[in-house]
Write a protein that holds these residues in place. Structure first.
Motif, short mmCIF file in Angstrom:
data_model
loop_
_atom_site.label_atom_id
_atom_site.label_comp_id
_atom_site.label_asym_id
_atom_site.label_seq_id
_atom_site.Cartn_x
_atom_site.Cartn_y
_atom_site.Cartn_z
N LEU A 70 0.83 -1.20 0.00
CA LEU A 70 0.00 0.00 0.00
C LEU A 70 0.87 1.26 0.00
CD1 LEU A 70 -2.91 1.09 0.11
CD2 LEU A 70 -2.70 1.10 2.62
N LEU A 71 1.96 1.22 0.75
CA LEU A 71 2.88 2.35 0.78
C LEU A 71 3.46 2.61 -0.61
CD1 LEU A 71 4.66 4.47 2.19
CD2 LEU A 71 6.26 2.61 2.77
N LYS A 72 3.87 1.56 -1.28
CA LYS A 72 4.42 1.70 -2.63
C LYS A 72 3.37 2.29 -3.57
CE LYS A 72 7.64 -2.21 -2.32
NZ LYS A 72 8.01 -3.52 -2.90
N GLN A 73 2.15 1.84 -3.44
CA GLN A 73 1.07 2.31 -4.31
C GLN A 73 0.79 3.80 -4.09
OE1 GLN A 73 -2.83 0.43 -3.78
NE2 GLN A 73 -3.02 0.29 -6.00
N TYR A 74 0.77 4.22 -2.83
CA TYR A 74 0.53 5.63 -2.52
C TYR A 74 1.63 6.50 -3.12
CZ TYR A 74 -3.50 5.25 0.62
OH TYR A 74 -4.75 5.07 1.13
N VAL A 75 2.86 6.05 -3.00
CA VAL A 75 3.99 6.82 -3.55
C VAL A 75 3.90 6.89 -5.07
CG1 VAL A 75 6.50 6.90 -3.81
CG2 VAL A 75 5.49 6.37 -1.57
N GLN A 76 3.53 5.77 -5.69
CA GLN A 76 3.37 5.76 -7.15
C GLN A 76 2.27 6.73 -7.60
OE1 GLN A 76 2.61 1.59 -7.73
NE2 GLN A 76 4.78 1.03 -7.81
N ALA A 77 1.24 6.86 -6.77
CA ALA A 77 0.13 7.76 -7.10
C ALA A 77 0.47 9.23 -6.85
CB ALA A 77 -1.10 7.38 -6.28
N GLY A 78 1.61 9.48 -6.20
CA GLY A 78 1.97 10.85 -5.84
C GLY A 78 1.28 11.32 -4.58
#
Length: 284
Positions: free
Chosen positions: A261-269
């Motif tokens: 989830l952390l990776k996904q949030y970072v990818q989303a900006g």
């Protein structure tokens, strides 16, 4: 060696806070970043902090003005030529820090100490790219810098006793409590903190509880002033991910594996407070 001039590299959240406490402590302080918009934004944050202190009676208007006069904006790294102490506070990326430290090593006088505010990268590795490893040290401030009392001091393999003593004394002059630790990935602070934050992110990912509940359980049950997810947003989710990656690579232990989830949030900006959206939404 007496410190008279401090050069802060990076005018962001940590850098402007470091520049503020440096100027408040009486030092001539240069605040540098790659463009004047970033520098002016950092100076505006400092002035806003000082205005609040004046309004609350913590300092006079004259004291505020004197502090601001000790701050000099810069977009030229060559301005570090007069520095006695450099404190680097840029992105948590070794390749970028390496380039900056190599440049500073060439620009600054031989006596200058080069400190890094890195929250996880090895001091010894950073020092090794310079010709003065004995004068390189970790000076890890906590966020928000003007409020938090701790400075985590990390000695690299070659850091001299004299340099450690100067940085310890400088930290005290800044109104901080210096605490030393060994040069290991994440040091003490983030080796403990990021496991807690990451576990909270895993719980959120697994649907164990909504973010408010996770944070309230830690605040009300463990007496934490801020829940781990709100703290992650304050730190910046990109910074949290960078630190966890350093820990995971450095120790090879799966307990440091970043939550998907952390990776996904970072990818989303969605990086937290600084972008207006992270675990929580700050735009409304």
């Amino acid at each position: 060696m007496e410190i008279k001039n401090i050069f802060v590299v990076g005018a962001g959240q940590m850098g402007n806070g470091i520049a503020q406490v440096s100027a408040q402590s009486g030092w001539n302080t240069v605040l540098y970043d790659i463009n004047m918009d970033l520098v002016n934004k950092g100076l505006a944050v400092i002035e806003g902090n000082l205005k609040r202190n004046v309004s609350k009676g913590r300092m006079t208007e004259d004291e505020k003005e004197a502090i601001m006069k000790r701050l000099t904006p810069s977009v030229n790294l060559e301005d570090a030529a007069q520095a006695d102490l450099v404190i680097e506070a840029i992105i948590e990326n070794f390749d970028i820090k390496k380039k900056v430290f190599q440049q500073l090593d060439q620009i600054t006088p031989d006596h200058a100490i080069l400190a890094t505010n890195t929250s996880s990268l090895p001091i010894t590795q950073i020092a090794a790219v310079t010709k003065r490893p004995e004068k390189v040290i970790g000076m890890h401030f906590m966020n928000p810098v003007p409020v938090m009392k701790l400075v985590e001091i990390i000695r690299g393999l070659a850091t001299s006793d004299e340099v450690y003593q100067i940085i310890e004394e400088a930290s005290i002059k800044m109104g901080k409590t210096p605490v030393w630790c060994k040069d290991v990935p994440g040091f003490v602070s983030n080796r403990v903190l990021q496991v807690m934050i990451n576990e909270a992110l895993w719980e959120l990912y697994e649907g164990v509880a909504p973010p408010e509940n996770i944070d309230n359980i830690m605040k009300l049950g463990m007496n934490h002033p801020m829940g781990p997810l709100a703290l992650a947003d304050l730190i910046g989710l990109d910074t949290v991910l960078s630190i966890l990656n350093v820990l995971y690579t450095g120790y090879g232990d799966p307990k440091y594996r970043p939550s998907p989830l952390l990776k996904q949030y970072v990818q989303a900006g969605w990086l937290g407070r600084k972008t207006g959206r992270g675990i929580y939404n700050y735009r409304s």
